[in-house]
Scaffold this motif. Structure first.
Motif, PDB file in Angstrom:
ATOM      1  N   TRP A 165       0.839  -1.206   0.000  1.00  0.00           N
ATOM      2  CA  TRP A 165       0.000   0.000   0.000  1.00  0.00           C
ATOM      3  C   TRP A 165       0.868   1.249   0.000  1.00  0.00           C
ATOM      4  O   TRP A 165       2.026   1.242   0.372  1.00  0.00           O
ATOM      5  CB  TRP A 165      -0.984   0.035   1.177  1.00  0.00           C
ATOM      6  N   PHE A 166       0.233   2.322  -0.472  1.00  0.00           N
ATOM      7  CA  PHE A 166       0.890   3.634  -0.507  1.00  0.00           C
ATOM      8  C   PHE A 166      -0.133   4.680  -0.079  1.00  0.00           C
ATOM      9  O   PHE A 166      -1.275   4.672  -0.548  1.00  0.00           O
ATOM     10  CB  PHE A 166       1.401   3.955  -1.923  1.00  0.00           C
ATOM     11  N   LYS A 167       0.289   5.576   0.795  1.00  0.00           N
ATOM     12  CA  LYS A 167      -0.639   6.571   1.330  1.00  0.00           C
ATOM     13  C   LYS A 167       0.085   7.890   1.557  1.00  0.00           C
ATOM     14  O   LYS A 167       1.178   7.913   2.134  1.00  0.00           O
ATOM     15  CB  LYS A 167      -1.227   6.078   2.662  1.00  0.00           C
ATOM     16  N   ASN A 168      -0.532   8.990   1.096  1.00  0.00           N
ATOM     17  CA  ASN A 168      -0.056  10.342   1.402  1.00  0.00           C
ATOM     18  C   ASN A 168      -0.789  10.862   2.622  1.00  0.00           C
ATOM     19  O   ASN A 168      -2.021  10.756   2.703  1.00  0.00           O
ATOM     20  CB  ASN A 168      -0.282  11.283   0.224  1.00  0.00           C
ATOM     21  N   LEU A 169      -0.053  11.430   3.557  1.00  0.00           N
ATOM     22  CA  LEU A 169      -0.636  11.918   4.797  1.00  0.00           C
ATOM     23  C   LEU A 169      -0.347  13.401   4.961  1.00  0.00           C
ATOM     24  O   LEU A 169       0.651  13.926   4.474  1.00  0.00           O
ATOM     25  CB  LEU A 169      -0.077  11.149   5.992  1.00  0.00           C
ATOM     26  N   GLY A 170      -1.210  14.054   5.701  1.00  0.00           N
ATOM     27  CA  GLY A 170      -1.067  15.480   5.975  1.00  0.00           C
ATOM     28  C   GLY A 170      -2.400  16.173   5.824  1.00  0.00           C
ATOM     29  O   GLY A 170      -3.160  15.896   4.896  1.00  0.00           O
ATOM     30  N   LEU A 171      -2.701  17.064   6.739  1.00  0.00           N
ATOM     31  CA  LEU A 171      -3.972  17.778   6.716  1.00  0.00           C
ATOM     32  C   LEU A 171      -3.714  19.264   6.977  1.00  0.00           C
ATOM     33  O   LEU A 171      -3.058  19.621   7.960  1.00  0.00           O
ATOM     34  CB  LEU A 171      -4.905  17.217   7.797  1.00  0.00           C
ATOM     35  N   PRO A 172      -4.178  20.143   6.091  1.00  0.00           N
ATOM     36  CA  PRO A 172      -4.947  19.882   4.867  1.00  0.00           C
ATOM     37  C   PRO A 172      -4.091  19.535   3.656  1.00  0.00           C
ATOM     38  O   PRO A 172      -4.610  19.086   2.648  1.00  0.00           O
ATOM     39  CB  PRO A 172      -5.658  21.217   4.648  1.00  0.00           C
ATOM     40  N   VAL A 173      -2.763  19.754   3.746  1.00  0.00           N
ATOM     41  CA  VAL A 173      -1.885  19.487   2.609  1.00  0.00           C
ATOM     42  C   VAL A 173      -1.118  18.200   2.882  1.00  0.00           C
ATOM     43  O   VAL A 173      -0.486  18.051   3.934  1.00  0.00           O
ATOM     44  CB  VAL A 173      -0.889  20.657   2.379  1.00  0.00           C
ATOM     45  N   GLU A 174      -1.163  17.277   1.942  1.00  0.00           N
ATOM     46  CA  GLU A 174      -0.438  16.013   2.094  1.00  0.00           C
ATOM     47  C   GLU A 174       1.044  16.257   1.858  1.00  0.00           C
ATOM     48  O   GLU A 174       1.459  16.628   0.764  1.00  0.00           O
ATOM     49  CB  GLU A 174      -0.988  14.981   1.113  1.00  0.00           C
ATOM     50  N   TRP A 175       1.858  16.043   2.912  1.00  0.00           N
ATOM     51  CA  TRP A 175       3.270  16.392   2.832  1.00  0.00           C
ATOM     52  C   TRP A 175       4.223  15.225   3.047  1.00  0.00           C
ATOM     53  O   TRP A 175       5.447  15.374   2.917  1.00  0.00           O
ATOM     54  CB  TRP A 175       3.603  17.482   3.850  1.00  0.00           C
ATOM     55  N   ILE A 176       3.668  14.056   3.350  1.00  0.00           N
ATOM     56  CA  ILE A 176       4.517  12.889   3.529  1.00  0.00           C
ATOM     57  C   ILE A 176       3.831  11.664   2.938  1.00  0.00           C
ATOM     58  O   ILE A 176       2.617  11.484   3.087  1.00  0.00           O
ATOM     59  CB  ILE A 176       4.850  12.661   5.027  1.00  0.00           C
ATOM     60  N   ASP A 217       9.995  -1.326   8.277  1.00  0.00           N
ATOM     61  CA  ASP A 217      10.546  -1.412   6.925  1.00  0.00           C
ATOM     62  C   ASP A 217       9.825  -0.490   5.943  1.00  0.00           C
ATOM     63  O   ASP A 217      10.030  -0.591   4.727  1.00  0.00           O
ATOM     64  CB  ASP A 217      10.456  -2.861   6.415  1.00  0.00           C
ATOM     65  N   LEU A 218       8.963   0.389   6.441  1.00  0.00           N
ATOM     66  CA  LEU A 218       8.225   1.304   5.571  1.00  0.00           C
ATOM     67  C   LEU A 218       9.166   2.328   4.954  1.00  0.00           C
ATOM     68  O   LEU A 218      10.180   2.721   5.549  1.00  0.00           O
ATOM     69  CB  LEU A 218       7.128   2.023   6.366  1.00  0.00           C
ATOM     70  N   ARG A 219       8.824   2.778   3.744  1.00  0.00           N
ATOM     71  CA  ARG A 219       9.581   3.832   3.074  1.00  0.00           C
ATOM     72  C   ARG A 219       8.788   5.142   3.179  1.00  0.00           C
ATOM     73  O   ARG A 219       7.572   5.166   2.963  1.00  0.00           O
ATOM     74  CB  ARG A 219       9.824   3.487   1.609  1.00  0.00           C
ATOM     75  N   PHE A 220       9.483   6.212   3.494  1.00  0.00           N
ATOM     76  CA  PHE A 220       8.840   7.519   3.672  1.00  0.00           C
ATOM     77  C   PHE A 220       9.313   8.469   2.576  1.00  0.00           C
ATOM     78  O   PHE A 220      10.521   8.543   2.287  1.00  0.00           O
ATOM     79  CB  PHE A 220       9.173   8.103   5.046  1.00  0.00           C
ATOM     80  N   LEU A 221       8.356   9.178   1.980  1.00  0.00           N
ATOM     81  CA  LEU A 221       8.642  10.181   0.955  1.00  0.00           C
ATOM     82  C   LEU A 221       8.252  11.551   1.501  1.00  0.00           C
ATOM     83  O   LEU A 221       7.113  11.750   1.942  1.00  0.00           O
ATOM     84  CB  LEU A 221       7.858   9.886  -0.326  1.00  0.00           C
ATOM     85  N   PHE A 222       9.207  12.459   1.492  1.00  0.00           N
ATOM     86  CA  PHE A 222       8.995  13.789   2.074  1.00  0.00           C
ATOM     87  C   PHE A 222       8.837  14.825   0.970  1.00  0.00           C
ATOM     88  O   PHE A 222       9.702  14.932   0.088  1.00  0.00           O
ATOM     89  CB  PHE A 222      10.183  14.157   2.972  1.00  0.00           C
ATOM     90  N   TYR A 223       7.713  15.576   0.989  1.00  0.00           N
ATOM     91  CA  TYR A 223       7.445  16.625   0.003  1.00  0.00           C
ATOM     92  C   TYR A 223       7.683  17.981   0.672  1.00  0.00           C
ATOM     93  O   TYR A 223       6.843  18.457   1.440  1.00  0.00           O
ATOM     94  CB  TYR A 223       6.010  16.545  -0.520  1.00  0.00           C
ATOM     95  N   SER A 224       8.816  18.577   0.385  1.00  0.00           N
ATOM     96  CA  SER A 224       9.245  19.760   1.131  1.00  0.00           C
ATOM     97  C   SER A 224       8.303  20.954   0.933  1.00  0.00           C
ATOM     98  O   SER A 224       7.951  21.649   1.896  1.00  0.00           O
ATOM     99  CB  SER A 224      10.667  20.152   0.718  1.00  0.00           C
ATOM    100  N   GLN A 225       7.891  21.207  -0.312  1.00  0.00           N
ATOM    101  CA  GLN A 225       7.026  22.363  -0.552  1.00  0.00           C
ATOM    102  C   GLN A 225       5.666  22.185   0.103  1.00  0.00           C
ATOM    103  O   GLN A 225       5.112  23.114   0.698  1.00  0.00           O
ATOM    104  CB  GLN A 225       6.865  22.599  -2.049  1.00  0.00           C
TER     105      GLN A 225
END
Length: 578
Positions: free
Chosen positions: A53-64, A77-85
């Motif tokens: 599974w893949f999920k974007n989290l963050g309220l109101p803007v999904e940032w991770i 073992d989860l992989r995290f993607l960070f959206y800086s803007q």
């Protein structure tokens, strides 16, 4: 004579804002992280059931983003993607919410908090914009997530809510006769209600819409102001209903008059429908761009500030109007000269966005001019009548100028910041040396010229020696502006203010100052480039020099009048009659 203490009153206000901003950023960071964590915990069961599974989290803007691959044996073992803007947007949203909570707590505790109002409004407006943007993405589809809001859309919406915060209590106070200050504080406490419509429409009802009355398809949907209420979203209707009901209940309780309360609520609805919808603009067949709306809301906000200060303190409005000194119109004139000098075809192209930018730029320079007037009155002229309210007016003008310049870009914002500092500190700096008075006015004149020259106008520019002319303006006005001190020699001596006329003999220094003024009068001949203009302006320069040397202190007003008449003629020759 003891100097007035102005900066000791300003620095605590500044420190309060800085401390509140830092505290809000820290709390906003915590809130941003906690909301993402809460989302993860809420969906943890489904995450554990699914293999990949893949999920974007963050309220109101999904940032991770969180990715679980087939090889992941556990949550470690989860992989995290960070959206800086996106993270920055989310952080600023929650920081704005926390700042508003800090303001509300200060008001409820009875602590001084009015200095936080500009950033309080700006923060809530930015939070509202962020919620609207997320709703627009949901309404238009995923491709809309790459869209960016124009800076002047931010500015227009922020200026609208600043205007609304002042307009609402003004109408209520005028009709109900209740104290304005008390109702303004109550209104400011209720300002977070502007976040309700997008929350209701998107997060509760799941009916995302785009709030924008000023689009062409809406012009034909209604014929009267109140008919626009029929096309409002459920969230906006609920917001209006809650505000109207709570205000009516409060007014009926305080005034003991149902009729007056009903009239006040009706007036508020009518006025806001005029300024919030195309009800009036469509009747006049006008379509406004974002810069034009921004400029319009700025002007209305300024007028409301004058009216509201008069409601808060008796005789404040006529005091402000009476103390406007027309010689300061020189600075907006320099801004317009710089603008048309670089973009001489503005009137011919007639681009609506350009006119909005011009008006907004002129308003910003005017606000700086008013800031200088207030601090000059309080510092140099010993004005103690209505000091606190008058000082509040000057601080508001400075804050409005600085915040309003943000959408114009970094360079113009820095020019505005420099001009506001010089306007506020001019009375103190000029006491350091007799030449500082002229130097500061020279810098301010050059900054106003550059502000106009660098405005982001759509009309095509022409190659002009902007930097060289800016330096020339600085030199001419650094010397020529010293002429104003000739009318107050005795008063300056009494106040121990150093000027060239109190430090040197008038008969020796006056010809030098007159030479700077004469050069400024004759200088336009360089740009008009005709033999007649050369003869006329050189002659005017010589006449001006003789007038100053012979008439001395009586020459100031005639020279000032000549300067403005010449400016109007130059503007006509260079930019209108082309």
């Amino acid at each position: 004579m003891r100097e007035p203490e102005i900066w000791p009153e300003l620095l605590p206000m500044l420190s309060t804002n800085v401390a509140s901003i830092v505290r809000s950023l820290v709390l906003g960071l915590a809130a941003s992280a906690l909301t993402a964590l809460a989302e993860f915990i809420y969906g943890l069961r489904s995450f554990l059931i699914q293999g990949i599974w893949f999920k974007n989290l963050g309220l109101p803007v999904e940032w991770i983003g969180i990715l679980r691959s087939s090889e992941a044996a556990s949550l470690l073992d989860l992989r995290f993607l960070f959206y800086s803007q996106a993270f920055l947007q989310n952080l600023l949203f929650w920081a704005a919410i926390c700042f508003s909570l800090i303001y509300i707590l200060k008001i409820l505790r009875g602590e001084p908090a009015l200095s936080l109002v500009p950033l309080y409004v700006l923060g809530l407006a930015s939070a509202r914009i962020q919620l609207e943007l997320q709703m627009a993405v949901a309404a238009k589809g995923g491709f809309f997530s790459f869209a960016r809001i124009d800076p002047f859309s931010y500015a227009q919406i922020s200026a609208y809510f600043a205007m609304a915060l002042l307009l609402f209590p003004t109408i209520i106070a005028l009709i109900s006769k209740l104290p304005f200050v008390r109702f303004f504080k109550l209104s400011s406490l209720g300002l977070p209600i502007i976040l309700m419509p997008p929350i209701v429409d998107y997060y509760i009802l799941r009916q995302p819409v785009i709030y924008n009355f000023f689009t062409s398809e809406l012009y034909q949907q209604a014929r009267g102001p109140l008919e626009y209420l029929a096309i409002l979203s459920p969230g906006i209707k609920l917001e209006i209903l809650l505000i109207a009901a709570s205000t009516f209940a409060y007014l009926a309780f305080r005034t003991r008059s149902v009729l007056r309360s009903a009239v006040a609520i009706t007036a508020v609805i009518l006025v806001f429908s005029m300024v919030s919808t195309p009800a009036l603009a469509s009747r006049l067949h006008l379509g406004f761009s974002q810069p034009q709306l921004f400029a319009g809301y700025l002007i209305i906000t300024y007028l409301l500030i004058i009216v509201d200060l008069g409601l808060a303190q008796r005789n404040m409005t006529p005091t402000i109007l009476r103390r406007v000194r027309l010689r300061g119109i020189h600075f907006p004139a320099m801004m317009l000269f710089g603008l048309f000098f670089v973009h001489p075809a503005i009137l011919a192209t007639g681009i609506p966005e350009d006119f909005g930018l011009i008006i907004a730029g002129a308003v910003i320079v005017f606000l700086v001019w008013q800031t200088a007037t207030v601090f000059d009155d309080l510092y140099d002229r010993g004005q103690t009548e209505l000091k606190q309210v008058y000082l509040a007016y000057g601080i508001l003008m400075a804050a409005m100028a600085i915040l309003s310049a943000v959408p114009f870009g970094l360079i113009l914002w820095l020019l505005t910041l420099l001009a506001v500092y010089l306007a506020a500190d001019y009375p103190r700096i000029r006491r350091r040396h007799c030449l500082w008075s002229g130097v500061i006015i020279g810098i301010a004149s050059s900054a106003a010229f550059l502000f106009g020259a660098l405005l982001p106008i759509v009309s095509p520019p022409s190659a002009r020696p902007v930097q060289a002319l800016a330096l020339l303006i600085f030199a001419v006005f650094s010397g020529g502006s010293l002429l104003k001190d000739i009318t107050n020699i005795e008063e300056d001596k009494r106040l121990r203010i150093p000027t060239v006329f109190t430090q040197f003999e008038t008969k020796k220094v006056l010809p030098v100052v007159a030479s700077f003024v004469a050069v400024g009068v004759a200088l336009p001949a360089v740009f008009l480039r005709t033999l007649l203009d050369l003869v006329v302006f050189l002659g005017l320069g010589c006449v001006t020099w003789l007038l100053i040397v012979l008439a001395k202190d009586r020459s100031y007003k005639p020279v000032l009048i000549l300067y403005f008449l010449e400016g109007i003629w130059i503007f006509y020759r260079m930019f209108v009659n082309v």
